[in-house]
Scaffold this motif. Structure first.
Motif, PDB file in Angstrom:
ATOM      1  N   ARG A 102       0.824  -1.213   0.000  1.00  0.00           N
ATOM      2  CA  ARG A 102       0.000   0.000   0.000  1.00  0.00           C
ATOM      3  C   ARG A 102       0.849   1.250   0.000  1.00  0.00           C
ATOM      4  O   ARG A 102       2.018   1.268   0.392  1.00  0.00           O
ATOM      5  CB  ARG A 102      -0.993  -0.030   1.154  1.00  0.00           C
ATOM      6  N   ALA A 104       0.249   4.924   1.651  1.00  0.00           N
ATOM      7  CA  ALA A 104      -0.686   5.478   2.629  1.00  0.00           C
ATOM      8  C   ALA A 104      -0.428   6.958   2.859  1.00  0.00           C
ATOM      9  O   ALA A 104       0.007   7.378   3.921  1.00  0.00           O
ATOM     10  CB  ALA A 104      -0.580   4.688   3.932  1.00  0.00           C
ATOM     11  N   PRO A 105      -0.675   7.787   1.849  1.00  0.00           N
ATOM     12  CA  PRO A 105      -0.398   9.218   2.018  1.00  0.00           C
ATOM     13  C   PRO A 105      -1.459   9.929   2.867  1.00  0.00           C
ATOM     14  O   PRO A 105      -2.599   9.480   2.937  1.00  0.00           O
ATOM     15  CB  PRO A 105      -0.439   9.756   0.592  1.00  0.00           C
ATOM     16  N   ASN A 106      -1.055  11.006   3.497  1.00  0.00           N
ATOM     17  CA  ASN A 106      -2.020  11.884   4.174  1.00  0.00           C
ATOM     18  C   ASN A 106      -2.445  12.913   3.128  1.00  0.00           C
ATOM     19  O   ASN A 106      -1.586  13.617   2.594  1.00  0.00           O
ATOM     20  CB  ASN A 106      -1.349  12.619   5.335  1.00  0.00           C
ATOM     21  N   GLU A 138      -4.934   8.542   4.223  1.00  0.00           N
ATOM     22  CA  GLU A 138      -5.030   8.552   5.683  1.00  0.00           C
ATOM     23  C   GLU A 138      -5.541   9.928   6.111  1.00  0.00           C
ATOM     24  O   GLU A 138      -4.776  10.828   6.448  1.00  0.00           O
ATOM     25  CB  GLU A 138      -3.674   8.173   6.280  1.00  0.00           C
ATOM     26  N   TYR A 278      -3.697   7.438  14.045  1.00  0.00           N
ATOM     27  CA  TYR A 278      -2.920   6.757  13.010  1.00  0.00           C
ATOM     28  C   TYR A 278      -2.592   5.283  13.296  1.00  0.00           C
ATOM     29  O   TYR A 278      -2.907   4.410  12.494  1.00  0.00           O
ATOM     30  CB  TYR A 278      -1.637   7.566  12.752  1.00  0.00           C
ATOM     31  N   VAL A 282      -4.299   2.248  10.995  1.00  0.00           N
ATOM     32  CA  VAL A 282      -3.345   1.606  10.094  1.00  0.00           C
ATOM     33  C   VAL A 282      -3.253   0.111  10.371  1.00  0.00           C
ATOM     34  O   VAL A 282      -3.261  -0.712   9.447  1.00  0.00           O
ATOM     35  CB  VAL A 282      -1.959   2.277  10.238  1.00  0.00           C
ATOM     36  N   ARG A 296       7.977   1.050   4.469  1.00  0.00           N
ATOM     37  CA  ARG A 296       7.880   2.485   4.755  1.00  0.00           C
ATOM     38  C   ARG A 296       9.169   2.964   5.414  1.00  0.00           C
ATOM     39  O   ARG A 296      10.061   2.176   5.685  1.00  0.00           O
ATOM     40  CB  ARG A 296       6.671   2.758   5.644  1.00  0.00           C
ATOM     41  N   HIS A 300       8.970   5.419  10.916  1.00  0.00           N
ATOM     42  CA  HIS A 300       7.774   4.727  11.400  1.00  0.00           C
ATOM     43  C   HIS A 300       8.109   3.523  12.284  1.00  0.00           C
ATOM     44  O   HIS A 300       7.221   2.742  12.617  1.00  0.00           O
ATOM     45  CB  HIS A 300       6.918   4.276  10.218  1.00  0.00           C
TER      46      HIS A 300
HETATM   47  N1  GLU Z   1       0.141   8.184   6.502  1.00  0.00           N
HETATM   48  C1  GLU Z   1       1.408   7.754   6.970  1.00  0.00           C
HETATM   49  C2  GLU Z   1       2.450   8.700   6.441  1.00  0.00           C
HETATM   50  O1  GLU Z   1       2.232   9.303   5.407  1.00  0.00           O
HETATM   51  C3  GLU Z   1       1.607   6.341   6.481  1.00  0.00           C
HETATM   52  C4  GLU Z   1       2.787   5.701   6.981  1.00  0.00           C
HETATM   53  C5  GLU Z   1       2.733   4.224   6.785  1.00  0.00           C
HETATM   54  O2  GLU Z   1       2.106   3.562   7.622  1.00  0.00           O
HETATM   55  O3  GLU Z   1       3.284   3.748   5.802  1.00  0.00           O
HETATM   56  O4  GLU Z   1       3.477   8.878   7.039  1.00  0.00           O
END
Ligand code: GLU
Length: 561
Positions: A102, A104-106, A138, A278, A282, A296, A300
């Motif tokens: 995936r 997963a952008p904000n 996200e 978050y 997630v 990622r 994280h």
């Molecule tokens: N929305 C998170 C970000 O942009 C996703 C990070 C992730 O779980 O890969 O940092």
């Protein structure tokens, strides 16, 4: 060519090929003296021959230089550089049967160069192993959601040639998060907490348990239902997932999973008051969406540790977690918040302002998606921290755009000159020196014999000197603004005539916007109008993407050297 001329030619070609197409006299003369000691006593002759060879060689396009050296002395061709070896990403474990991954952008704004790493790496693996790539927006923090962000992110991914199979917004999945929150509470893996947040955090840091941590599951579920029913105010209560209160890293000890939010959401308005945080959404989504691999950034790592507790509480199989290193991108404004504010104030023209590091800005400048992809493939997935190099990205971009970019003349800060001694002149030059199939560009001077040179070239013209207007003819610098035509024989280069770029009277006003925010204005040859929307190479100036044309002329954006 005599022996000395041949040697000078070879050394000049080789030196030019090593240094961006431009040979310099020092090394070339040095090589001749070293390898042909019999000329040591003839320094003057050597210098003259070398300089004339260099003048000719430097006027050639690198591909032409390469072709000539290949014919003259193939053994002198520089070996393939290390960077040209195509590097592949390391294999993924447990990926043989395909993967689900995936992005997963904000959606707080469009993507910038930093985000493109996660997009490219995940895309590369899904393409390699087969499977599915899900874009998951996200968007569970209303104040940071930028409504256009959803669309812009997809456009950016399309530009990057990322193949995604599904787009899901977390804001449409709240009922699912609620269901799992209740399950965790009922199983005693989470609790409802009404501590004031500072005190709660401090207690955790000191390995102290908050009094609510031991509340009976039944009471917690009841409090949870009351929270959903809107019986509490924001900040009065939240739902917390238990981890290990003695975890060596205080950041990993118990985390807030659900909280109250008053602010309306751009997509769901005030429909929901209880929002997931978050780490919770997630973990739930990664499991329910069947992620096999979560790739990622290393930033994280703590989140991964927290999310693993949710997997363990629920008895779920964990995906493979992979973390690549941190990239620092200097000299570039990337903060969406900052950019957004500056756009509102009119300091940037928009998200694609060419000073920015957004994908939209890079696209506008003509940075090819293939270059961005190659950059991240080369950097790979290692955990070491790196510094982003625009120069490397530009070098990769040059390799891609060079083969298609038409060669055109652009004269910055033009100075007018008048050609005398001839009534008409006809210039014909290939649009691309290695690709004759792209055709020729022609300029006819007839009646109006004005040409324009860059102010820099113009100020170097000394009366009596001979210059060669590239692909047009040789001129003797006369008085005033006159250039006297003296023929078209290339041998003037051997006598040290400088090659000068020019445009004719039919040229188009052009402004090239540079990444530093300045604009270089001048004239581009008329042929440029055929390349709107494309990247061209303005000879001796650099690559530029020609964006549009109106009554003021052509608007172009600088790509790279
Ligand atoms: N929305 C998170 C970000 O942009 C996703 C990070 C992730 O779980 O890969 O940092």
């Amino acid at each position: 060519m005599n022996e000395l001329e041949t040697a000078a030619r070879k050394f000049a070609l080789q030196n030019a090929l090593e240094y961006n197409g431009k040979a310099s006299p020092g090394p070339v003369i040095g090589r001749i003296m070293n390898e042909m000691p019999e000329f040591k006593a003839k320094a003057r002759e050597v210098s003259e021959v070398a300089r004339s060879a260099i003048a000719e060689v430097n006027a050639m396009d690198t591909a032409v230089q390469k072709a000539e050296l290949e014919k003259l002395a193939p053994e002198m061709l520089v070996k393939k550089k290390k960077e040209e070896v195509v590097r592949e990403l390391p294999p993924l474990e447990n990926a043989e049967n395909g993967v689900v991954m995936r992005l997963a952008p904000n959606p707080s704004g469009p993507l910038h160069i930093g985000h493109t790493r996660m997009a490219i790496l995940n895309d590369e693996y899904v393409k390699r192993y087969g499977g599915k790539l899900i874009v998951r927006m996200e968007d569970t923090n209303p104040p940071t959601v930028y409504p256009d962000g959803y669309r812009m992110i997809c456009e950016d991914l399309d530009y990057l040639e990322v193949k995604y199979h599904e787009v899901v917004n977390q804001s449409s999945r709240f009922e699912i998060y609620y269901e799992y929150a209740e399950k965790l509470l009922a199983a005693g893996h989470a609790y409802m907490c009404s501590c004031e947040s500072e005190g709660w955090r401090k207690a955790k840091d000191e390995n102290r348990v908050c009094p609510h941590r031991d509340t009976e599951p039944g009471v917690n579920v009841d409090l949870w239902k009351r929270m959903l029913a809107g019986e509490f105010q924001a900040h009065e209560i939240s739902m917390v997932v238990k981890t290990d209160i003695n975890h060596p890293n205080p950041a990993v000890r118990d985390f807030v999973a659900m909280r109250m939010v008053d602010e309306p959401h751009p997509l769901t308005g005030t429909k929901y008051k209880v929002y997931p945080l978050y780490n919770f959404s997630v973990a739930i989504d990664d499991h329910l969406m069947g992620m096999t691999h979560v790739l990622r950034g290393k930033d994280h790592l703590n989140n991964t540790l927290r999310q693993i507790y949710v997997y363990e509480h629920m008895g779920w199989k964990k995906p493979v977690f992979l973390h690549y290193g941190w990239v620092s991108i200097e000299d570039t404004v990337l903060s969406t918040r900052q950019i957004k504010a500056a756009i509102v104030k009119g300091e940037y023209t928009g998200w694609d302002d060419c000073r920015l590091g957004t994908v939209a800005a890079l696209a506008k400048r003509g940075i090819a998606p293939g270059a961005i992809r190659q950059y991240w493939k080369d950097v790979g997935t290692k955990a070491v921290d790196i510094r982003f190099s625009w120069e490397n990205l530009y070098a990769m971009n040059r390799d891609i755009i060079d083969k298609d970019a038409a060669r055109l003349f652009f004269v910055s800060n033009p100075v007018e000159k008048q050609i005398t001694g001839v009534a008409t002149l006809h210039s014909k030059a290939p649009l691309h020196p290695q690709r004759p199939e792209l055709g020729m560009r022609e300029v006819k001077l007839e009646g109006d014999m004005r040409v324009f040179l860059t102010s820099e070239d113009a100020k170097d013209l000394k009366p009596g000197a001979v210059v060669r207007l590239k692909d047009l003819g040789n001129m003797e610098v006369a008085k005033g603004n006159e250039l006297k035509y003296i023929g078209n024989d290339l041998s003037v280069l051997k006598q040290g005539a400088k090659i000068v770029h020019w445009v004719g009277p039919n040229s188009v006003d052009t402004a090239v916007h540079m990444p530093d925010g300045t604009a270089i204005t001048g004239l581009a040859e008329k042929e440029a109008l055929k390349y709107l929307g494309k990247v061209v190479q303005f000879e001796r100036f650099g690559f530029a993407r020609l964006e549009s044309h109106n009554e003021k002329g052509i608007t172009a954006f600088f790509t790279n050297k």
